[in-house]
Scaffold this active site. Structure first.
Site, PDB file in Angstrom:
ATOM      1  N   HIS A  74      26.988  34.261  43.744  1.00 22.64           N
ATOM      2  CA  HIS A  74      26.544  35.638  43.969  1.00 22.64           C
ATOM      3  C   HIS A  74      25.491  36.097  42.954  1.00 22.64           C
ATOM      4  O   HIS A  74      25.706  37.059  42.223  1.00 22.64           O
ATOM      5  CB  HIS A  74      27.746  36.588  43.888  1.00 22.64           C
ATOM      6  CG  HIS A  74      28.801  36.348  44.920  1.00 22.64           C
ATOM      7  ND1 HIS A  74      30.061  36.925  44.849  1.00 22.64           N
ATOM      8  CD2 HIS A  74      28.788  35.623  46.061  1.00 22.64           C
ATOM      9  CE1 HIS A  74      30.770  36.550  45.898  1.00 22.64           C
ATOM     10  NE2 HIS A  74      30.027  35.755  46.646  1.00 22.64           N
ATOM     11  N   GLU A  85      38.960  36.596  46.187  1.00 22.18           N
ATOM     12  CA  GLU A  85      39.022  35.986  47.517  1.00 22.18           C
ATOM     13  C   GLU A  85      40.020  34.827  47.474  1.00 22.18           C
ATOM     14  O   GLU A  85      39.999  34.027  46.541  1.00 22.18           O
ATOM     15  CB  GLU A  85      37.600  35.536  47.847  1.00 22.18           C
ATOM     16  CG  GLU A  85      37.440  34.322  48.667  1.00 22.18           C
ATOM     17  CD  GLU A  85      35.959  33.869  48.706  1.00 22.18           C
ATOM     18  OE1 GLU A  85      35.042  34.620  48.316  1.00 22.18           O
ATOM     19  OE2 GLU A  85      35.749  32.729  49.111  1.00 22.18           O
ATOM     20  N   ASN A 108      32.015  40.614  47.727  1.00 20.64           N
ATOM     21  CA  ASN A 108      31.004  39.660  48.174  1.00 20.64           C
ATOM     22  C   ASN A 108      29.769  40.448  48.630  1.00 20.64           C
ATOM     23  O   ASN A 108      29.892  41.463  49.305  1.00 20.64           O
ATOM     24  CB  ASN A 108      31.563  38.818  49.324  1.00 20.64           C
ATOM     25  CG  ASN A 108      32.968  38.330  49.027  1.00 20.64           C
ATOM     26  OD1 ASN A 108      33.871  39.142  48.854  1.00 20.64           O
ATOM     27  ND2 ASN A 108      33.146  37.052  48.942  1.00 20.64           N
TER      28      ASN A 108
HETATM   29  P1  FAE Z   1      19.003  34.495  50.253  1.00 19.60           P
HETATM   30  O1  FAE Z   1      19.983  34.692  51.359  1.00 19.60           O
HETATM   31  O2  FAE Z   1      19.323  33.604  49.157  1.00 19.60           O
HETATM   32  O3  FAE Z   1      17.601  34.185  50.913  1.00 19.60           O
HETATM   33  C1  FAE Z   1      16.468  33.843  50.159  1.00 19.60           C
HETATM   34  C2  FAE Z   1      15.644  32.837  50.938  1.00 19.60           C
HETATM   35  O4  FAE Z   1      14.374  32.688  50.316  1.00 19.60           O
HETATM   36  C3  FAE Z   1      16.258  31.438  50.985  1.00 19.60           C
HETATM   37  O5  FAE Z   1      16.298  30.992  52.316  1.00 19.60           O
HETATM   38  C4  FAE Z   1      15.307  30.592  50.131  1.00 19.60           C
HETATM   39  O6  FAE Z   1      15.223  29.252  50.543  1.00 19.60           O
HETATM   40  C5  FAE Z   1      13.996  31.327  50.291  1.00 19.60           C
HETATM   41  N1  FAE Z   1      13.062  31.150  49.174  1.00 19.60           N
HETATM   42  C6  FAE Z   1      13.344  31.210  47.849  1.00 19.60           C
HETATM   43  N2  FAE Z   1      12.217  31.042  47.108  1.00 19.60           N
HETATM   44  C7  FAE Z   1      11.193  30.873  48.024  1.00 19.60           C
HETATM   45  C8  FAE Z   1       9.804  30.656  47.881  1.00 19.60           C
HETATM   46  N3  FAE Z   1       9.209  30.609  46.667  1.00 19.60           N
HETATM   47  N4  FAE Z   1       9.062  30.485  49.002  1.00 19.60           N
HETATM   48  C9  FAE Z   1       9.648  30.550  50.227  1.00 19.60           C
HETATM   49  N5  FAE Z   1      10.974  30.756  50.407  1.00 19.60           N
HETATM   50  C10 FAE Z   1      11.733  30.930  49.315  1.00 19.60           C
HETATM   51  O7  FAE Z   1      18.723  35.955  49.558  1.00 19.60           O
HETATM   52  N6  FAE Z   1      28.219  36.492  50.183  1.00 19.60           N
HETATM   53  C11 FAE Z   1      29.071  37.263  50.912  1.00 19.60           C
HETATM   54  O8  FAE Z   1      28.848  38.470  51.048  1.00 19.60           O
HETATM   55  N7  FAE Z   1      30.184  36.701  51.504  1.00 19.60           N
HETATM   56  C12 FAE Z   1      30.497  35.387  51.359  1.00 19.60           C
HETATM   57  O9  FAE Z   1      31.506  34.912  51.919  1.00 19.60           O
HETATM   58  C13 FAE Z   1      29.631  34.574  50.566  1.00 19.60           C
HETATM   59  N8  FAE Z   1      29.906  33.251  50.367  1.00 19.60           N
HETATM   60  C14 FAE Z   1      28.981  32.467  49.711  1.00 19.60           C
HETATM   61  C15 FAE Z   1      29.194  31.088  49.628  1.00 19.60           C
HETATM   62  C16 FAE Z   1      28.223  30.262  49.071  1.00 19.60           C
HETATM   63  C17 FAE Z   1      28.470  28.778  48.971  1.00 19.60           C
HETATM   64  C18 FAE Z   1      26.999  30.823  48.596  1.00 19.60           C
HETATM   65  C19 FAE Z   1      25.916  29.957  48.012  1.00 19.60           C
HETATM   66  C20 FAE Z   1      26.788  32.195  48.677  1.00 19.60           C
HETATM   67  C21 FAE Z   1      27.764  33.021  49.231  1.00 19.60           C
HETATM   68  N9  FAE Z   1      27.559  34.394  49.350  1.00 19.60           N
HETATM   69  C22 FAE Z   1      28.463  35.177  50.026  1.00 19.60           C
HETATM   70  C23 FAE Z   1      26.364  35.039  48.773  1.00 19.60           C
HETATM   71  C24 FAE Z   1      25.303  35.417  49.828  1.00 19.60           C
HETATM   72  O10 FAE Z   1      25.038  34.325  50.681  1.00 19.60           O
HETATM   73  C25 FAE Z   1      24.035  35.876  49.083  1.00 19.60           C
HETATM   74  O11 FAE Z   1      24.384  37.010  48.306  1.00 19.60           O
HETATM   75  C26 FAE Z   1      22.904  36.231  50.037  1.00 19.60           C
HETATM   76  O12 FAE Z   1      22.537  35.143  50.836  1.00 19.60           O
HETATM   77  C27 FAE Z   1      21.695  36.737  49.264  1.00 19.60           C
HETATM   78  O13 FAE Z   1      20.779  37.299  50.189  1.00 19.60           O
HETATM   79  P2  FAE Z   1      19.249  37.445  49.828  1.00 19.60           P
HETATM   80  O14 FAE Z   1      18.554  38.022  50.996  1.00 19.60           O
HETATM   81  O15 FAE Z   1      19.130  38.140  48.516  1.00 19.60           O
END
Ligand code: FAE
Length: 536
Positions: A476, A391, A514
């Site tokens: 990621h 990227e 991503n």
């Molecule tokens: P996630 O979105 O992390 O959701 C999990 C949720 O569960 C969170 O809100 C937590 O706070 C919550 N949680 C965790 N533990 C607990 C608990 N014990 N009790 C209650 N709640 C809890 O998971 N991906 C892309 O495809 N494109 C991008 O441009 C991109 N840029 C990124 C930039 C940054 C700075 C970051 C950090 C990530 C980026 N990602 C990107 C990765 C993407 O956001 C990530 O793969 C997804 O958000 C993961 O999705 P999940 O549903 O697995």
């Protein structure tokens, strides 16, 4: 203070489509009073409100099931003293980080000195979770990672998808579930003509041209940020967000995060309750059937202010790769879910992430105004000696710095595992920083060539004093509860009917791009099956 959300009684009536909701930049999940109380018995409980959780919430509520989401982060709906919900990257305050007194920026140094700033401790939006060999960045709040990510919405290569998830019918995924995910997420494409003229993408055009001069292919990358809005930002007719250094601490405008798409549509059914600022701490079989879910309520200083215990007939683990893996490994280690398969906690990877920056010549300007939303990538995935999808990342410092920054996604085969630590009662991750060497080697093949052609050098001051590679953190996290190994082929946890995994932990450490489109599409596939076979 905790924000508990429900749409019951707020958005009654018509089942507005997700796409229509996504088109509205103002509609989000509104606040309401209903939240889980101790002793409640619910039919479906989702842990976490990121991609896996939001898809599950929408499809369950549409199927007529009252659904409860428990989210450890805040609901980001209230403006701070500056009139904005989110702070920007140049002026971070407590809202920026999850319970830290100092920022922990991914690009944490400048000229070899720490660029981090003192902040107040608060339940902020971005968590930098430290393990022995890696820091894992994750979103915290209603919407999970969608609140903090760069919005890059990339459908993986079909051949690579087939390689990483061979038990999944790729034909069905690419015909049905990837299109469904892209539509519901509100994915859109940049206007290529506008891209060529917009000063905010000077940095991307420079990196593209330099990559091309070394024989590398570049391609536009779709995004969930509203590119029409961004064009108006550039024209100065609307408040700026992507063009105001807003990304990893949230976007005040323009971003179609999950609270404006999937979660808003789920809430519109009237069957969704979101209990924010509650961390799930344990899940175990309940005496009378179903599962007991224990949680701790937090205040915005991160202090526990109470505990609750509810019973749920079905529990969906959507706490993200790290959150879900940690919870399940702890439950197995503590004997609360002793029969979980040995594969739980295994095959965790960082999607081959490594960051690097180059120093350009003074005549090769990158622009003082940079869009925080990446729109282009260098695609060298077909190089079998070191596949890379890089990227072209912004460096939105508000001033010309002649820096070209990249986040490389590589095919690093190394994996770590989550292990229950009986001494501390916590969960460790075995990953060591040195395991990221294959990612560096692959990225070097691309960026050494570009440096040679351009007679330029790497910046060695941005990831630590005299450190070229940002190899000790990831955006990621993937895996830890891999599909068809730790779960069945649809995310069901064997031995525990009614327990499901439905987030990034299902994907074995790598997607080659991503990851959120893959996570969303896989969740769509799995919940379709679960509703059809387990819930009807
Ligand atoms: P996630 O979105 O992390 O959701 C999990 C949720 O569960 C969170 O809100 C937590 O706070 C919550 N949680 C965790 N533990 C607990 C608990 N014990 N009790 C209650 N709640 C809890 O998971 N991906 C892309 O495809 N494109 C991008 O441009 C991109 N840029 C990124 C930039 C940054 C700075 C970051 C950090 C990530 C980026 N990602 C990107 C990765 C993407 O956001 C990530 O793969 C997804 O958000 C993961 O999705 P999940 O549903 O697995």
């Amino acid at each position: 203070m905790a924000r508990q959300l429900s749409r019951r009684g707020l958005l009654k009536g018509s089942a507005a489509t997700v796409a229509a909701l996504a088109a509205s930049s103002t509609l989000g999940v509104p606040r309401a009073s209903a939240a889980l109380s101790s002793g409640d018995h619910v039919s479906a409980l989702i842990i976490g409100s990121g991609y896996g959780g939001a898809v599950t919430a929408l499809r369950l509520t549409q199927a007529g099931i009252d659904t409860h989401v428990v989210e450890m982060g805040m609901s980001w709906t209230t403006a701070g003293a500056d009139g904005k919900v989110f702070c920007d990257m140049l002026n971070p305050d407590g809202r920026s980080y999850w319970l830290r007194t100092k920022t922990d920026q991914p690009v944490g140094y400048f000229l070899g000195f720490s660029a981090n700033k003192t902040i107040s401790k608060y339940t902020g939006i971005l968590d930098s979770e430290a393990f022995a060999g890696i820091r894992v960045y994750q979103g915290r709040g209603v919407g999970g990672g969608s609140l903090v990510n760069g919005g890059m919405a990339v459908t993986p290569r079909r051949d690579y998808f087939e390689e990483i998830l061979p038990s999944v019918d790729a034909g069905e995924m690419f015909a049905k579930y990837f299109p469904r995910a892209n539509a519901a997420l509100g994915v859109n494409n940049i206007d290529p003509t506008w891209f060529e003229s917009a000063s905010c993408y000077q940095y991307a055009r420079l990196s593209r041209d330099q990559a091309g001069e070394s024989g590398f292919t570049t391609r536009f990358v779709p995004n969930v940020y509203d590119f029409d809005y961004m064009e108006r930002e550039q024209a100065d007719t609307v408040p700026r967000s992507a063009l105001a250094s807003e990304v990893i601490y949230g976007n005040n405008y323009g971003k179609r995060s999950l609270d404006k798409t999937y979660l808003a549509a789920a809430a519109a059914t009237g069957r969704l309750t979101i209990t924010a600022l509650h961390t799930v701490t344990a899940v175990s079989p309940a005496a009378g059937g179903g599962y007991t879910v224990a949680m701790t309520q937090l205040n915005t200083a991160g202090n526990p202010i109470g505990t609750k215990s509810v019973t749920a007939d079905r529990v969906f683990f959507a706490a993200g790769s790290v959150g879900t893996s940690k919870l399940l490994v702890a439950m197995k280690g503590q004997g609360k879910l002793p029969n979980l398969p040995a594969a739980v906690g295994q095959r965790w990877g960082n999607n081959g992430n490594v960051m690097v920056a180059r120093a350009n010549h003074i005549w090769d300007t990158t622009g003082s105004l940079q869009s925080g939303m990446p729109a282009m990538g260098i695609d060298n995935w077909s190089d079998s000696a070191g596949p890379v999808f890089a990227e072209i990342a912004p460096f939105p410092a508000g001033t010309e710095l002649w820096i070209s920054l990249y986040l490389a996604i590589t095919k690093n085969p190394n994996r770590g595992q989550f292990v229950y630590n009986t001494a501390t009662g916590g969960v460790d991750l075995t990953w060591q920083t040195a395991q990221n060497q294959p990612a560096i080697d692959a990225a070097k093949r691309v960026f050494d060539a570009i440096n040679t052609k351009q007679s330029t050098v790497y910046r060695s001051d941005l990831f630590g004093p005299n450190k070229v590679w940002g190899d000790d953190f990831t955006y990621h996290p993937l895996g830890g509860c891999v599909l068809n190994q730790a779960t069945d082929n649809y995310g069901r946890l064997p031995g525990y009917p009614g327990l499901y995994v439905i987030d990034g932990s299902l994907i074995p450490g790598s997607t080659g791009v991503n990851p959120f489109v893959t996570i969303t599409a896989l969740a769509e596939r799995n919940i379709d099956k679960i509703i059809a076979t387990d819930l009807s």
